[in-house]
Design an enzyme around this catalytic site. Sequence first.
Site, short mmCIF file in Angstrom:
data_model
loop_
_atom_site.label_atom_id
_atom_site.label_comp_id
_atom_site.label_asym_id
_atom_site.label_seq_id
_atom_site.Cartn_x
_atom_site.Cartn_y
_atom_site.Cartn_z
N GLU A 53 -3.22 10.26 3.10
CA GLU A 53 -4.45 10.34 3.88
C GLU A 53 -4.57 11.74 4.42
O GLU A 53 -3.64 12.24 5.03
CB GLU A 53 -4.41 9.34 5.04
CG GLU A 53 -5.49 8.31 4.95
CD GLU A 53 -5.47 7.33 6.12
OE1 GLU A 53 -6.10 6.28 5.97
OE2 GLU A 53 -4.84 7.59 7.16
N ASP A 60 0.12 5.28 0.64
CA ASP A 60 -0.99 6.10 1.15
C ASP A 60 -0.75 7.59 1.16
O ASP A 60 0.27 8.04 1.69
CB ASP A 60 -1.16 5.82 2.66
CG ASP A 60 -1.92 4.58 2.95
OD1 ASP A 60 -2.74 4.19 2.13
OD2 ASP A 60 -1.69 4.02 4.03
N GLU A 97 0.84 -1.20 0.00
CA GLU A 97 0.00 0.00 0.00
C GLU A 97 0.88 1.25 0.00
O GLU A 97 1.90 1.28 0.67
CB GLU A 97 -0.88 -0.03 1.26
CG GLU A 97 -2.00 0.97 1.28
CD GLU A 97 -2.92 0.78 2.49
OE1 GLU A 97 -3.37 -0.36 2.77
OE2 GLU A 97 -3.18 1.78 3.17
#
Length: 279
Positions: free
Chosen positions: A99, A97, A95
């Site tokens: 955010e 990310d 992953e």
Amino acid sequence: MLKFMLIILSFDQRVKTNGTFDRLFEITWGDDHANILEDGELLTLSLDQRSGSGLRSKNEYLFGKIDMQLKLVKGNSAGTVTAYYLSSEGDFHDEIDFEFLGNTSGEPYTLSTNVYSQGKGDREQLFFLWFDPTADFHTYTVIWNPQRILFYVDDIPIREFANNEAIGVLFLNTQPMRLHSSIWNAEEWATRGGLVKTDWSRAQFVASYKNFSADACIWSTLSGSSCPLNSTTRPWYREKLNTAATRKLKWAQKYHQVYNYCTDTLRFPNGLAPECKFA
Ligand SMILES: *[C@@H]1O[C@H](CO)[C@@H](O)[C@H](O)[C@H]1NC(C)=O
Ligand SMILES: *[C@@H]1O[C@H](CO)[C@@H](O)[C@H](O)[C@H]1NC(C)=O
Ligand SMILES: *[C@@H]1O[C@H](CO)[C@@H](O)[C@H](O)[C@H]1NC(C)=O
């Protein structure tokens, strides 16, 4: 009956275009809270007390340069999280990310970045941005090649995660990932560690997206080829930070980074992650 049919048909025409978001994405959550507008070139995801929303790319990618312009929730966005990330599937997933953690009006939005390799995360680096990400669209880019992952905000590199397989750090180079995005309620932890809750009287909370581009290798199980482009000739495939870009990275990290897992000896009393010695 005919009138009814016409309404259905015209409605269908309105929502089905040949734009970027219709062609390349599928809504995965909160159908009526996700809107594709402007001939498929603008997407909004919204959150209220009933539901959030999310979508994912139809394609899976294995290396590439992925750009999207985002404009985040205006005003009091405390408790909300807008996630924008690449992810594979399964227990040992990879992953990458971005955010965005909301805040009360006037307080800074937090950009949290993270990298998971084969299920292992705990690699957060957090930033307060040098502009108001709710006022305008800004470009958030991931460059992912076999040597490194670079996170950019506009043209500023804010983070590098290098391939450190040589010292035993798993890298993200075997699992294809889809691009995902969603907006959801995370009032338990998101804003000031959960002290500030979502103010539902301010809903809907809306994040907007446009100008998606993926100059990337598309994974295809059927054709057995992970890379229909001759990606090795693309600039991103060999992208690394030159002196000027390294200076920008250092600027972003010195003045805008508010947390780095590589300096958090309280959280990791048994030693920092091995890649931290190069950070
Ligand atoms: C919100 O603003 C407060 C006060 O400036 C700050 O401490 C906090 O880190 C900001 N972001 C989040 C996600 O809580
Ligand atoms: C859209 O993104 C591309 C890069 O992917 C960039 O070159 C272009 O300027 C952007 N367009 C607008 C209108 O911002
Ligand atoms: C891909 O590009 C490289 C560099 O130009 C070239 O050497 C190679 O033959 C190309 N491969 C294919 C399959 O076209």
